[in-house]
Scaffold this active site. Structure first.
Site, PDB file in Angstrom:
ATOM      1  N   ARG A  79       6.963 -37.090 -17.375  1.00  0.00           N
ATOM      2  CA  ARG A  79       7.135 -36.760 -15.951  1.00  0.00           C
ATOM      3  C   ARG A  79       8.524 -37.161 -15.471  1.00  0.00           C
ATOM      4  O   ARG A  79       9.154 -36.466 -14.686  1.00  0.00           O
ATOM      5  CB  ARG A  79       6.076 -37.455 -15.082  1.00  0.00           C
ATOM      6  CG  ARG A  79       4.684 -36.867 -15.249  1.00  0.00           C
ATOM      7  CD  ARG A  79       3.698 -37.455 -14.254  1.00  0.00           C
ATOM      8  NE  ARG A  79       3.995 -37.022 -12.891  1.00  0.00           N
ATOM      9  CZ  ARG A  79       3.595 -35.869 -12.362  1.00  0.00           C
ATOM     10  NH1 ARG A  79       2.891 -35.021 -13.078  1.00  0.00           N
ATOM     11  NH2 ARG A  79       3.896 -35.551 -11.124  1.00  0.00           N
ATOM     12  N   ASN A 115       4.494 -39.146  -2.452  1.00  0.00           N
ATOM     13  CA  ASN A 115       5.219 -38.790  -3.673  1.00  0.00           C
ATOM     14  C   ASN A 115       5.866 -40.017  -4.300  1.00  0.00           C
ATOM     15  O   ASN A 115       6.290 -40.936  -3.605  1.00  0.00           O
ATOM     16  CB  ASN A 115       6.294 -37.743  -3.365  1.00  0.00           C
ATOM     17  CG  ASN A 115       5.669 -36.459  -2.855  1.00  0.00           C
ATOM     18  OD1 ASN A 115       4.460 -36.267  -3.011  1.00  0.00           O
ATOM     19  ND2 ASN A 115       6.461 -35.605  -2.253  1.00  0.00           N
ATOM     20  N   ASP A 117       8.451 -39.495  -6.455  1.00  0.00           N
ATOM     21  CA  ASP A 117       9.856 -39.155  -6.725  1.00  0.00           C
ATOM     22  C   ASP A 117      10.737 -39.755  -5.631  1.00  0.00           C
ATOM     23  O   ASP A 117      10.226 -40.345  -4.668  1.00  0.00           O
ATOM     24  CB  ASP A 117      10.037 -37.618  -6.833  1.00  0.00           C
ATOM     25  CG  ASP A 117       9.758 -36.888  -5.514  1.00  0.00           C
ATOM     26  OD1 ASP A 117      10.293 -37.321  -4.465  1.00  0.00           O
ATOM     27  OD2 ASP A 117       9.008 -35.890  -5.516  1.00  0.00           O
ATOM     28  N   HIS A 131       2.308 -44.423  -2.638  1.00  0.00           N
ATOM     29  CA  HIS A 131       1.778 -44.400  -4.011  1.00  0.00           C
ATOM     30  C   HIS A 131       2.767 -44.920  -5.051  1.00  0.00           C
ATOM     31  O   HIS A 131       2.606 -44.648  -6.234  1.00  0.00           O
ATOM     32  CB  HIS A 131       1.319 -42.983  -4.370  1.00  0.00           C
ATOM     33  CG  HIS A 131       0.111 -42.530  -3.597  1.00  0.00           C
ATOM     34  ND1 HIS A 131      -0.326 -41.232  -3.529  1.00  0.00           N
ATOM     35  CD2 HIS A 131      -0.780 -43.252  -2.848  1.00  0.00           C
ATOM     36  CE1 HIS A 131      -1.415 -41.144  -2.774  1.00  0.00           C
ATOM     37  NE2 HIS A 131      -1.704 -42.360  -2.340  1.00  0.00           N
ATOM     38  N   CYS A 139       4.650 -55.138 -15.067  1.00  0.00           N
ATOM     39  CA  CYS A 139       3.675 -55.500 -16.089  1.00  0.00           C
ATOM     40  C   CYS A 139       2.271 -55.164 -15.576  1.00  0.00           C
ATOM     41  O   CYS A 139       1.928 -55.483 -14.438  1.00  0.00           O
ATOM     42  CB  CYS A 139       3.795 -56.991 -16.402  1.00  0.00           C
ATOM     43  SG  CYS A 139       2.500 -57.543 -17.535  1.00  0.00           S
ATOM     44  N   CYS A 169       5.847 -57.145 -21.643  1.00  0.00           N
ATOM     45  CA  CYS A 169       6.371 -58.064 -20.626  1.00  0.00           C
ATOM     46  C   CYS A 169       6.943 -59.319 -21.300  1.00  0.00           C
ATOM     47  O   CYS A 169       6.332 -59.871 -22.211  1.00  0.00           O
ATOM     48  CB  CYS A 169       5.220 -58.441 -19.697  1.00  0.00           C
ATOM     49  SG  CYS A 169       5.637 -59.654 -18.461  1.00  0.00           S
ATOM     50  N   ASN A 235       1.752 -25.936   5.167  1.00  0.00           N
ATOM     51  CA  ASN A 235       1.214 -25.733   3.819  1.00  0.00           C
ATOM     52  C   ASN A 235       0.966 -24.232   3.648  1.00  0.00           C
ATOM     53  O   ASN A 235       0.243 -23.637   4.441  1.00  0.00           O
ATOM     54  CB  ASN A 235      -0.112 -26.516   3.671  1.00  0.00           C
ATOM     55  CG  ASN A 235      -0.561 -26.631   2.237  1.00  0.00           C
ATOM     56  OD1 ASN A 235      -0.398 -25.712   1.451  1.00  0.00           O
ATOM     57  ND2 ASN A 235      -1.149 -27.767   1.898  1.00  0.00           N
ATOM     58  N   ALA A 252       7.312 -25.314   2.849  1.00  0.00           N
ATOM     59  CA  ALA A 252       8.019 -26.326   3.643  1.00  0.00           C
ATOM     60  C   ALA A 252       9.533 -26.088   3.656  1.00  0.00           C
ATOM     61  O   ALA A 252      10.186 -26.261   4.687  1.00  0.00           O
ATOM     62  CB  ALA A 252       7.719 -27.715   3.079  1.00  0.00           C
TER      63      ALA A 252
HETATM   64  P1  OAD Z   1      -1.582 -32.023  -4.214  1.00  0.00           P
HETATM   65  O1  OAD Z   1      -1.072 -31.518  -5.523  1.00  0.00           O
HETATM   66  O2  OAD Z   1      -3.003 -32.427  -4.125  1.00  0.00           O
HETATM   67  O3  OAD Z   1      -1.375 -30.925  -3.103  1.00  0.00           O
HETATM   68  C1  OAD Z   1      -0.157 -30.281  -2.928  1.00  0.00           C
HETATM   69  C2  OAD Z   1      -0.280 -29.385  -1.721  1.00  0.00           C
HETATM   70  O4  OAD Z   1       1.009 -28.826  -1.498  1.00  0.00           O
HETATM   71  C3  OAD Z   1      -1.268 -28.232  -1.879  1.00  0.00           C
HETATM   72  O5  OAD Z   1      -2.135 -28.205  -0.755  1.00  0.00           O
HETATM   73  C4  OAD Z   1      -0.359 -26.987  -1.900  1.00  0.00           C
HETATM   74  O6  OAD Z   1      -0.962 -25.866  -1.261  1.00  0.00           O
HETATM   75  C5  OAD Z   1       0.837 -27.478  -1.107  1.00  0.00           C
HETATM   76  N1  OAD Z   1       2.109 -26.798  -1.420  1.00  0.00           N
HETATM   77  C6  OAD Z   1       2.495 -26.211  -2.570  1.00  0.00           C
HETATM   78  N2  OAD Z   1       3.749 -25.725  -2.462  1.00  0.00           N
HETATM   79  C7  OAD Z   1       4.167 -26.017  -1.205  1.00  0.00           C
HETATM   80  C8  OAD Z   1       5.378 -25.793  -0.488  1.00  0.00           C
HETATM   81  N3  OAD Z   1       6.412 -25.154  -1.030  1.00  0.00           N
HETATM   82  N4  OAD Z   1       5.450 -26.259   0.789  1.00  0.00           N
HETATM   83  C9  OAD Z   1       4.425 -26.903   1.365  1.00  0.00           C
HETATM   84  N5  OAD Z   1       3.252 -27.142   0.724  1.00  0.00           N
HETATM   85  C10 OAD Z   1       3.122 -26.711  -0.532  1.00  0.00           C
HETATM   86  O7  OAD Z   1      -0.596 -33.187  -3.793  1.00  0.00           O
HETATM   87  P2  OAD Z   1      -0.841 -34.394  -2.795  1.00  0.00           P
HETATM   88  O8  OAD Z   1      -1.633 -33.973  -1.620  1.00  0.00           O
HETATM   89  O9  OAD Z   1       0.475 -35.027  -2.605  1.00  0.00           O
HETATM   90  O10 OAD Z   1      -1.753 -39.638  -6.243  1.00  0.00           O
HETATM   91  O11 OAD Z   1      -1.731 -35.347  -3.694  1.00  0.00           O
HETATM   92  C11 OAD Z   1      -2.081 -36.600  -3.200  1.00  0.00           C
HETATM   93  C12 OAD Z   1      -2.135 -37.587  -4.310  1.00  0.00           C
HETATM   94  O12 OAD Z   1      -3.052 -37.146  -5.307  1.00  0.00           O
HETATM   95  C13 OAD Z   1      -0.827 -37.787  -5.062  1.00  0.00           C
HETATM   96  O13 OAD Z   1       0.041 -38.684  -4.461  1.00  0.00           O
HETATM   97  C14 OAD Z   1      -1.282 -38.279  -6.375  1.00  0.00           C
HETATM   98  C15 OAD Z   1      -2.395 -37.268  -6.585  1.00  0.00           C
HETATM   99  O14 OAD Z   1      -3.223 -37.446  -7.593  1.00  0.00           O
HETATM  100  C16 OAD Z   1      -1.466 -40.549  -7.172  1.00  0.00           C
HETATM  101  O15 OAD Z   1      -0.777 -40.315  -8.149  1.00  0.00           O
HETATM  102  C17 OAD Z   1      -2.075 -41.870  -6.893  1.00  0.00           C
END
Ligand code: OAD
Length: 267
Positions: A79, A115, A117, A131, A139, A169, A235, A252
């Site tokens: 990643r 995110n 990143d 997150h 560690c 570690c 979205n 976005a």
């Molecule tokens: P998701 O992958 O669940 O959702 C991404 C959302 O972005 C979806 O609803 C898409 O429709 C939308 N999307 C895609 N392209 C887009 C664009 N160009 N502009 C705007 N929206 C767009 O990601 P998250 O909601 O961030 O957690 O997921 C939440 C958490 O679940 C993450 O932080 C991660 C994941 O598993 C951990 O790693 C703990």
């Protein structure tokens, strides 16, 4: 730019801008969708290449790391490789400009992200990470931060080591893992406090690029709503979230600069 959007969407952007132009406390929550136009796949996208048979939800857990640390570490190294040369897109840049404008005008504009990143930082934003951080390690056993070239990333990402070999570690010999909040783990206390305060006190809460499926982050919109805030969702594939007041069903990177432009014009 407005010409690219349907008349219905243009009307919604203008409605959102009118609302935002009269408010001085704004809270924005971003998710993977905000980085999609920078070339970083979202979590709901199917994984590709070597990892196509794995689900992110099955790798991003402490149990997965304890069962097979090499597998999970390799996935994060992959990643990192995927993300290391990615740069902010117009959505990150508009959010950074908006935050800087708000600061100049003594308004409150809190940016929170799920995110891991660093594209918001690269764009110039001050951001609270719920997150964790892809570029930091610690560690798994004693929590001590691990400093190596992955952690000490400074802009010379060329020098990053993406080696799949596990690192241990220096203090306790436990395995080093990414400093990321995995499913089943608690969110960092300070970051969560900042997010809760901003959500509870804002006048407008904007969700950008999140599926709103993962709690507790998804609960911030509800907290904002309970405290009287209006909700805007950005979205292209809107969530079935019935508490949203305005939905901007567009990417976005297309709509954020436009929305900011309209807000500035009306302020
Ligand atoms: P998701 O992958 O669940 O959702 C991404 C959302 O972005 C979806 O609803 C898409 O429709 C939308 N999307 C895609 N392209 C887009 C664009 N160009 N502009 C705007 N929206 C767009 O990601 P998250 O909601 O961030 O957690 O997921 C939440 C958490 O679940 C993450 O932080 C991660 C994941 O598993 C951990 O790693 C703990």
């Amino acid at each position: 730019m407005l010409a690219e959007l349907s008349p219905k969407l243009i009307a919604e952007v203008q409605r959102a801008a009118k609302l935002l132009a009269t408010k001085s406390r704004i809270c924005v929550l971003t998710g993977a969708g905000v980085s999609a136009e920078s070339g970083i796949p979202t979590f709901r996208d199917k994984q590709t290449g070597l990892w196509q048979h794995y689900r992110a939800e099955d790798l991003a857990t402490p149990t997965a790391f304890e069962r097979d640390p090499k597998l999970v570490w390799s996935w994060y190294q992959w990643r990192r490789q995927l993300v290391h040369d990615k740069t902010p897109n117009p959505a990150h840049l508009a959010l950074a400009e908006w935050q800087q404008d708000a600061k100049k005008n003594k308004q409150s504009f809190t940016l929170i992200t799920q995110n891991v990143d660093d594209l918001h930082e690269q764009a110039g934003s001050t951001v609270t990470h719920l997150h964790g951080h892809l570029w930091r390690n610690r560690c798994h056993d004693c929590g001590t931060p691990f400093q190596n070239e992955v952690a000490a990333w400074d802009s010379s990402k060329e020098a990053i080591n993406f080696d799949d070999e596990l690192v241990t570690c220096q203090h306790c010999d436990g395995y080093i893992r990414p400093d990321i909040v995995w499913f089943g783990e608690a969110l960092p206390g300070q970051a969560w406090q900042t997010a809760e305060d901003a959500a509870a006190n804002c006048e407008v809460f904007i969700s950008v690029g999140t599926s709103s499926l993962v709690y507790p982050a998804a609960g911030l919109a509800h907290l904002a709503k309970q405290n009287g805030a209006k909700l805007i969702e950005i979205n292209p594939d809107p969530t079935p979230n019935t508490i949203v007041d305005i939905t901007l069903a567009v990417k976005a990177g297309v709509v954020m600069p436009l929305l900011l432009q309209q807000v500035i014009a009306l302020s």
